[in-house]
Scaffold this active site. Sequence first.
Site, PDB file in Angstrom:
ATOM      1  N   LYS A 265       4.411 -39.911   2.304  1.00 23.68           N
ATOM      2  CA  LYS A 265       4.118 -41.344   2.128  1.00 23.68           C
ATOM      3  C   LYS A 265       2.826 -41.681   2.862  1.00 23.68           C
ATOM      4  O   LYS A 265       2.588 -41.188   3.972  1.00 23.68           O
ATOM      5  CB  LYS A 265       5.293 -42.175   2.671  1.00 23.68           C
ATOM      6  CG  LYS A 265       5.170 -43.673   2.374  1.00 23.68           C
ATOM      7  CD  LYS A 265       6.411 -44.422   2.858  1.00 23.68           C
ATOM      8  CE  LYS A 265       6.345 -45.905   2.548  1.00 23.68           C
ATOM      9  NZ  LYS A 265       7.549 -46.627   2.999  1.00 23.68           N
TER      10      LYS A 265
ATOM     11  N   SER B  49       9.689 -49.631  -0.357  1.00 23.61           N
ATOM     12  CA  SER B  49       8.271 -49.370  -0.444  1.00 23.61           C
ATOM     13  C   SER B  49       7.912 -47.900  -0.665  1.00 23.61           C
ATOM     14  O   SER B  49       6.781 -47.616  -1.060  1.00 23.61           O
ATOM     15  CB  SER B  49       7.574 -49.863   0.828  1.00 23.61           C
ATOM     16  OG  SER B  49       8.021 -49.127   1.950  1.00 23.61           O
TER      17      SER B  49
ATOM     18  N   SER C  54      13.613 -49.054   2.529  1.00 18.60           N
ATOM     19  CA  SER C  54      12.465 -48.502   1.793  1.00 18.60           C
ATOM     20  C   SER C  54      12.562 -47.030   1.430  1.00 18.60           C
ATOM     21  O   SER C  54      11.752 -46.547   0.651  1.00 18.60           O
ATOM     22  CB  SER C  54      11.172 -48.736   2.572  1.00 18.60           C
ATOM     23  OG  SER C  54      10.727 -50.047   2.372  1.00 18.60           O
TER      24      SER C  54
END
Lengths: 96, 488
Positions: free
Chosen positions: B76, B152, B176
């Site tokens: 990420k 996210s 997330s």
Amino acid sequence: MADISKEQVKHVAGLARLAITEEEADMFTQHLSSIIEYAEQLNELDTENVEPTTHVLDLKNVLREDEPKEWITKDEALKNAPDTQDGYYRVPSILE
Amino acid sequence: MSLFDHSIKQLEEMLHRKEISAEDLVDASFDRIHEVDEQVQAFLTLDEEQARNQAKQLDAAPDENARLFALPAGIKDNIVTKGIRTTCGSQFLKNFDDPLYNATAIEKLNAEKMVSVGKLNMDEFAMGSSTENSSYKSTRNPWNTDHVPGGSSGGSAAAVAAGEVLFSLGSDTGGSIRQPASFCGVVGMKPTYGRVSRFGLVAFASSLDQIGPITRSVEDNARVLEVISGHDKMDSTSADVDVPSYTDALTGDVKGMKIAVPKEYLAEGVAPEVKEAVISALNKYKELGAEWEEVSLPHSKYAVAAYYLLASSEASANLARFDGVRYGVRSDNATNMMDMYTHSRSEGFGDEVKRRIMLGTFALSSGYYDAYYKKAQKVRTLIKNDFDNILKDYDVIIGPTAPTPAFKIGENVDDPLTMYANDILTIPVNLAGVPGISVPCGFSEAGLPIGLQIIGKPFDESTVYRTAHAYEQATDHHKQRPLLGGVK
């Protein structure tokens, strides 16, 4: 507790160092008002004798010796900066 | 069948037997990325040259002790990687080409010889539930590209679901990791707060953020978490607690296990098909010899409100470091210092980030601190107590991960409150700091994945994994593959 006003939104934007247009001020006033109105439901709870939780871990202060060590060099520190000169960060002048 | 349909353990054995090479694995990853990422849009930055060189070196010096030897991973983009652009999904960091050091989680993966293939898309500064807040592009759900992948960590979940990487790292502040794992039909774990070092994770809400793995199977997930867990002196909130072997916990046995099912997690607002899939999973547990009972987490309905006040307050403080001086983009439209800060921040941050900074600044401001911020911290105590009370009597808590399957791109984008409500079942877990995993438990009528959330006691990831693994072994939801590009 009342709704957040457009003046408050502009004040908060100033505190947060955000420049917002009139149009954005209208949009954020609407969004923040509805979020804050939603947050008002917390007032249904009596929390008079409840201790606040800042952190779930039972944390203790972490101490260490203050010893100098190599981390990054000056050149590395400046490497990602948008504006540098002679080994310094360059910023607009703060004096007239 | 893709190489990545094998487990990490199987691939490890194939590597040891020289049936495949590190280069084969990297090829498999980039072949798939080049084949499907135009549709999925999971990656922000690819690091092909470095990955291929690394694979060559690994083939030249095989290491049977490395626990993630040669396994391709995606990271990420809010986890800093030395020498690799790290943007947090924000234009503010579009030129942040070299963060100078690796996050501790990355160092630990490197020590076990994983191969990073690149950085994955996310909502800007991890604020969002759909990856539509990325200032670069919207990632698509591999099961149906008209739908969001969740957020996210949408890029992290989509890349694994689409078979582009074997595993990825995400971060979870209010759901997330788990919500996108649920939307994309993969396994996503948010460990106990403090289990994984946050050093090198760009902070959103420091008291809630945790890094965790996203994988296709529970076993792979346990393997990756085993590697990244542990105390780190670089993070003073990292917990000095022993890390057991999570993979050893995967016995398949849940006989006599006591499962709590919060009635609030199956209440109104949870889609009927989600409810049905969860009930059917609970019946499966009964068949396997576990027992479940309905319980109550009475304060869960207040979690979303408390969360947005607390997370936004912490975010407003954390994002104060973005000043256009040391890194990131600086506005060209400033003549003095104050202008430079305000213009750089206004041009650099997107609307959702600004909204949360302003909410946080408001909640922390003089005159409102007690009414909003402190109140939310007290409510957090009540929510944590709810979990403590239930977990005294039960081994795990089970419910859905998200109230609905993945929604359509654009569907909720102008409605922050509806978007926030999507995290209603994951947020309380972050407030309480306990571990939670999402595993696939079925599909909607429209063919979109549904996730089962299993929540455990603090630092008892082993029981969470044991529970998840037993279910996975007894079902075949995790074996389904999206039809992206016509490849099953």
